[in-house]
Scaffold this active site. Structure first.
Site, PDB file in Angstrom:
ATOM      1  N   THR A 115       0.823  -1.216   0.000  1.00 16.45           N
ATOM      2  CA  THR A 115       0.000   0.000   0.000  1.00 16.45           C
ATOM      3  C   THR A 115       0.855   1.262   0.000  1.00 16.45           C
ATOM      4  O   THR A 115       1.870   1.349   0.692  1.00 16.45           O
ATOM      5  CB  THR A 115      -0.902   0.003   1.241  1.00 16.45           C
ATOM      6  OG1 THR A 115      -1.749  -1.133   1.189  1.00 16.45           O
ATOM      7  CG2 THR A 115      -1.752   1.257   1.302  1.00 16.45           C
ATOM      8  N   SER A 174      -6.388   0.605  -2.494  1.00 18.50           N
ATOM      9  CA  SER A 174      -7.000  -0.532  -3.173  1.00 18.50           C
ATOM     10  C   SER A 174      -6.526  -0.680  -4.614  1.00 18.50           C
ATOM     11  O   SER A 174      -6.516  -1.782  -5.159  1.00 18.50           O
ATOM     12  CB  SER A 174      -8.529  -0.385  -3.146  1.00 18.50           C
ATOM     13  OG  SER A 174      -9.007  -0.397  -1.820  1.00 18.50           O
ATOM     14  N   GLY A 232       2.680  -2.582   8.601  1.00 20.04           N
ATOM     15  CA  GLY A 232       2.985  -3.217   9.875  1.00 20.04           C
ATOM     16  C   GLY A 232       4.449  -3.599   9.959  1.00 20.04           C
ATOM     17  O   GLY A 232       5.048  -4.059   8.978  1.00 20.04           O
ATOM     18  N   ARG A 286     -29.393  -9.466  33.988  1.00 17.54           N
ATOM     19  CA  ARG A 286     -29.700  -8.080  34.342  1.00 17.54           C
ATOM     20  C   ARG A 286     -31.218  -7.851  34.357  1.00 17.54           C
ATOM     21  O   ARG A 286     -31.922  -8.235  33.429  1.00 17.54           O
ATOM     22  CB  ARG A 286     -29.061  -7.144  33.322  1.00 17.54           C
ATOM     23  CG  ARG A 286     -29.463  -5.684  33.453  1.00 17.54           C
ATOM     24  CD  ARG A 286     -28.831  -5.018  34.640  1.00 17.54           C
ATOM     25  NE  ARG A 286     -29.023  -3.570  34.607  1.00 17.54           N
ATOM     26  CZ  ARG A 286     -28.587  -2.752  35.538  1.00 17.54           C
ATOM     27  NH1 ARG A 286     -27.927  -3.226  36.576  1.00 17.54           N
ATOM     28  NH2 ARG A 286     -28.802  -1.464  35.437  1.00 17.54           N
ATOM     29  N   GLY A 288     -24.405   1.350  30.318  1.00 23.71           N
ATOM     30  CA  GLY A 288     -23.161   1.999  30.713  1.00 23.71           C
ATOM     31  C   GLY A 288     -22.050   1.010  30.986  1.00 23.71           C
ATOM     32  O   GLY A 288     -20.875   1.293  30.727  1.00 23.71           O
ATOM     33  N   THR A 327     -11.382  -1.847   6.057  1.00 24.44           N
ATOM     34  CA  THR A 327     -10.672  -1.193   4.951  1.00 24.44           C
ATOM     35  C   THR A 327      -9.316  -1.800   4.634  1.00 24.44           C
ATOM     36  O   THR A 327      -8.741  -1.459   3.600  1.00 24.44           O
ATOM     37  CB  THR A 327     -10.469   0.309   5.241  1.00 24.44           C
ATOM     38  OG1 THR A 327      -9.873   0.488   6.530  1.00 24.44           O
ATOM     39  CG2 THR A 327     -11.791   1.048   5.185  1.00 24.44           C
ATOM     40  N   GLU A 337      -6.645  -5.141   3.802  1.00 24.58           N
ATOM     41  CA  GLU A 337      -6.778  -6.354   2.986  1.00 24.58           C
ATOM     42  C   GLU A 337      -7.911  -6.181   1.970  1.00 24.58           C
ATOM     43  O   GLU A 337      -8.602  -7.133   1.618  1.00 24.58           O
ATOM     44  CB  GLU A 337      -7.013  -7.591   3.860  1.00 24.58           C
ATOM     45  CG  GLU A 337      -5.856  -7.959   4.758  1.00 24.58           C
ATOM     46  CD  GLU A 337      -4.607  -8.327   3.973  1.00 24.58           C
ATOM     47  OE1 GLU A 337      -4.725  -8.930   2.895  1.00 24.58           O
ATOM     48  OE2 GLU A 337      -3.502  -7.997   4.431  1.00 24.58           O
ATOM     49  N   ASP A 356     -10.521  -2.657   0.769  1.00 28.34           N
ATOM     50  CA  ASP A 356     -11.655  -1.880   1.247  1.00 28.34           C
ATOM     51  C   ASP A 356     -12.941  -2.643   0.925  1.00 28.34           C
ATOM     52  O   ASP A 356     -13.130  -3.146  -0.186  1.00 28.34           O
ATOM     53  CB  ASP A 356     -11.647  -0.519   0.542  1.00 28.34           C
ATOM     54  CG  ASP A 356     -12.827   0.341   0.936  1.00 28.34           C
ATOM     55  OD1 ASP A 356     -13.936   0.085   0.413  1.00 28.34           O
ATOM     56  OD2 ASP A 356     -12.659   1.257   1.741  1.00 28.34           O
TER      57      ASP A 356
END
Length: 702
Positions: free
Chosen positions: A161, A167, A200, A334, A424, A445, A447, A449
């Site tokens: 990239t 892409s 990376g 809950r 919460g 997005t 590998e 988009d």
């Protein structure tokens, strides 16, 4: 029939009756162990081994850790994976691997439950960098670099990239120009937008890289090829001459990975550093390739790297499962509001809206999981060589491009909905929803988009349609609808043939009468795909005879419809995968409950696109109103089995690691109920003002 697990079924929920083969008037029960084994799939042993590792504290993400420390921790965890034989399955057995391509992906994707940064950084090192050397290089390259890559002696980057091209890989601007006088390639970044970006391992750890660049020799650009380039001095970790870079810094998620930028200024590398499986340059500069077509060569090279999309598809499903397990367990404990009782509050999971929020996503997760297993099988068939033709590779590429967008978008949607469904508490990092969602955000997005991938699928659907009906007048086809025979033809590898039409124009309308039946759902889902593709094909007919500018403009006017058709196609694949998986279920109770869940998935798709079915005359207004009613009935039937369905995913507390899923909420709620019961029993409880007023009013009227 299996024993029913003692779990709250929810007040007022009577055992549901069913026409499926279970004992009359008996509530079906899910065989959790058997279902769990089925969900593990073909590579169950590998998944269990990887889950055992992912459950170890040594691999867990520590929330709130500064990104610099997080990066160092994840780097150390990679060595932990090496030491525990967790990352070499796909590599050649001659080098210590096991040639297990499907098992390799199955193991990698499970790491997401430990820390998504670990899963992705491991994927960069072995799934991208290592795989590029293995699949694009030859035996000399394997012997030279793979042992160091496997052992982590050579941490590396996958440098494809660019800042200016994500892409659109074919248009990247980095060049590798061959100089025959020195038998070297000169790798060069001609301008800022050509820097390799979001890479990376580039910011800190990477010592080497597979760099994708335009191969130029003898004045001819032969398109994008891959080159091995040393980046840093192994001793000092400083960039080598001509190489520079920057740290991408803190990101929205995945901050355990040192993403960065790379650029090259006339960096010389040996001719033999070209990974030359699909294209080679002789010492004199002559280019040769076993694939004559430049376009097909480009897509063949990229196709060898499809495993990134396959693993993201599976990791997204795994993250959805973890989120749903936490949210469903919390919702079963809950209590909130006393709508149907003067004394007890309602369990959240008994509210219809809460069921809608969670059960529809549970159904989609099951569908996505079954579809992923089919994708993984196809991937293994291709990469093991069992069925490795050019057509098989194209089908694998298209199947991955169809499923990865749906599963990654679904994971983000599920994580957000589960977060909100836990109120919460869901927003607290200790419950992981917000953290996982942040880490998985970029899955939509990278590998590929998601929107671009679906466009690739749409183009394939149009191409298949054109091949099948090249000589048939569209006006005839427009009157046709889908055939409904059981086992409708599947295009080689799971891609449904988009033009399996028949002349019975009443079949879809007739099938709509039985919305709850398998064939009724198949009719409606398939017809929508085929009609959308047929309409797009009609609109684009003759575009190949237009100028490039006019052809592109015509395609652009219909781009949205094409992408919608591709998404509908991918959803159909998921529904079919779920339906096929039902055939492998032998326990009657489990089969009944899973059928309800499959129906919920199918009807939810129809409900989501109800406007299309109404506008196109596939459903009447009266029939359309029944879709929501059927869904609501299914929610009631599924409610008693919700905990079994999420427990069958097989993730333990060490994987979920969410405080809301520990049972602590049930303890709190039981304590509160016991307190108020004791107050009422003592006769000393304060009188509610509203009760007092009601008594006074009643006294006045007596």
């Amino acid at each position: 029939m299996t024993e029913v697990v003692d779990r709250p079924a929810g007040k007022g929920h009577k055992p549901a009756t069913t026409a499926h083969p279970v004992t009359d008037h008996a509530q079906p029960a899910v065989n959790v162990d058997a279902l769990g084994r089925q969900l593990l799939g073909k590579w169950a042993a590998v998944r269990l081994q990887s889950r055992e590792l992912a459950g170890r504290p040594e691999l867990h993400k520590i929330e709130g850790m500064p990104h610099t420390e997080h990066r160092a921790r994840v780097s150390g965890q990679l060595k932990y994976l090496v030491d525990n034989s967790a990352v070499h399955r796909a590599f050649p057995s001659a080098l210590g691997g096991s040639d297990d391509h499907g098992g390799n992906i199955a193991g990698f994707e499970e790491l997401v439950v430990a820390d998504p940064s670990l899963q992705i950084k491991a994927g960069v090192q072995w799934g991208l960098f290592g795989s590029a050397v293995m699949h694009l290089g030859t035996e000399d390259h394997h012997a030279k670099w793979l042992p160091g890559i496997m052992s982590l002696e050579i941490p590396g980057c996958f440098a494809m990239t660019e800042t200016g091209h994500g892409s659109d890989v074919a248009s990247i601007a980095t060049t590798a120009t061959y100089h025959p006088e020195t038998e070297e390639f000169v790798v060069h970044t001609p301008f800022r937008a050509a820097w390799k970006d979001y890479i990376g391992n580039a910011a800190i750890d990477g010592l080497g890289a597979v760099v994708f660049a335009q191969l130029i020799t003898r004045g001819v650009n032969h398109g994008v090829h891959a080159f091995y380039v040393d980046l840093r001095d192994p001793r000092t970790k400083e960039f080598l001459p001509g190489i520079g870079g920057e740290d991408d810094g803190v990101k929205g998620g995945l901050n355990g990975i040192d993403n960065g930028r790379l650029h090259f200024t006339n960096v010389r590398i040996p001719r033999t550093n070209l990974l030359n499986r699909y294209g080679d340059v002789a010492p004199d500069g002559t280019y040769s390739s076993p694939i004559a077509s430049p376009g097909r060569r480009f897509f063949t090279m990229l196709g060898t790297l499809v495993q990134g999309r396959v693993s993201l598809d599976g990791a997204a499903v795994a993250a959805s499962k973890v989120a749903l397990k936490a949210a469903v367990h919390y919702a079963a404990e809950r209590r909130q509001f006393n709508a149907s009782s003067h004394t007890d509050e309602e369990v959240l999971l008994d509210y219809q809206r809460h069921q809608r929020r969670l059960f529809t996503r549970l159904a989609t997760t099951y569908a996505a999981g079954f579809a992923h297993e089919q994708l993984l099988q196809k991937f293994d068939d291709v990469f093991s060589g069992a069925t490795d033709t050019d057509a098989d590779r194209q089908d694998l590429e298209t199947l991955a491009a169809a499923l990865k967008p749906l599963s990654t978008w679904h994971a983000l949607d599920t994580l957000q909905e589960c977060r909100e469904a836990c109120g919460g508490a869901g927003f607290l990092i200790e419950n992981r929803f917000a953290s996982l969602r942040a880490d998985l955000d970029v899955y939509a997005t990278f590998e590929g988009d998601n929107t671009v991938l679906l466009q690739l699928v749409a183009k394939r659907l149009l191409a298949d349609y054109a091949k099948e009906f090249r000589s048939v007048d569209f006006g005839v086809l427009a009157r046709y609808v889908v055939g409904q025979a059981t086992g409708t033809a599947i295009h080689r590898t799971g891609l449904r043939q988009v033009a399996q039409f028949m002349a019975d124009t009443g079949s879809v309308q007739k099938a709509a009468i039985a919305l709850r039946d398998e064939e009724g759902q198949r009719a409606l889902l398939t017809d929508r795909v085929q009609t959308m593709v047929a309409e797009a094909a009609s609109a684009l007919k003759g575009s190949n005879r237009l100028s490039q500018e006019k052809g592109a403009a015509l395609f652009n006017r219909h781009q949205n419809e094409l992408i919608d058709a591709a998404q509908a196609h991918a959803e159909l694949l998921q529904w079919e995968a779920f339906t096929e998986a039902l055939r492998d279920v032998t326990d009657p109770g489990t089969k009944t409950v899973l059928t309800w869940l499959r129906d919920l998935f199918g009807l939810s798709l129809i409900e989501k696109n109800l406007s299309w079915y109404l506008m196109n005359g596939r459903l009447s207004m009266q029939r359309g109103r029944t879709v929501g009613e059927y869904i609501n009935r299914l929610l009631v039937k599924i409610r008693p089995h919700a905990l079994d369905l999420v427990d069958a995913f097989g993730y333990g507390d060490e994987h979920v690691r969410a405080a809301v899923a520990t049972g602590a909420e049930k303890i709190r709620q039981d304590e509160a109920r016991a307190h108020f019961r004791a107050q009422r029993a003592s006769g000393k409880a304060a009188v509610d003002e509203k009760v007092l007023l009601a008594r006074t009013a009643a006294g006045r009227h007596s």
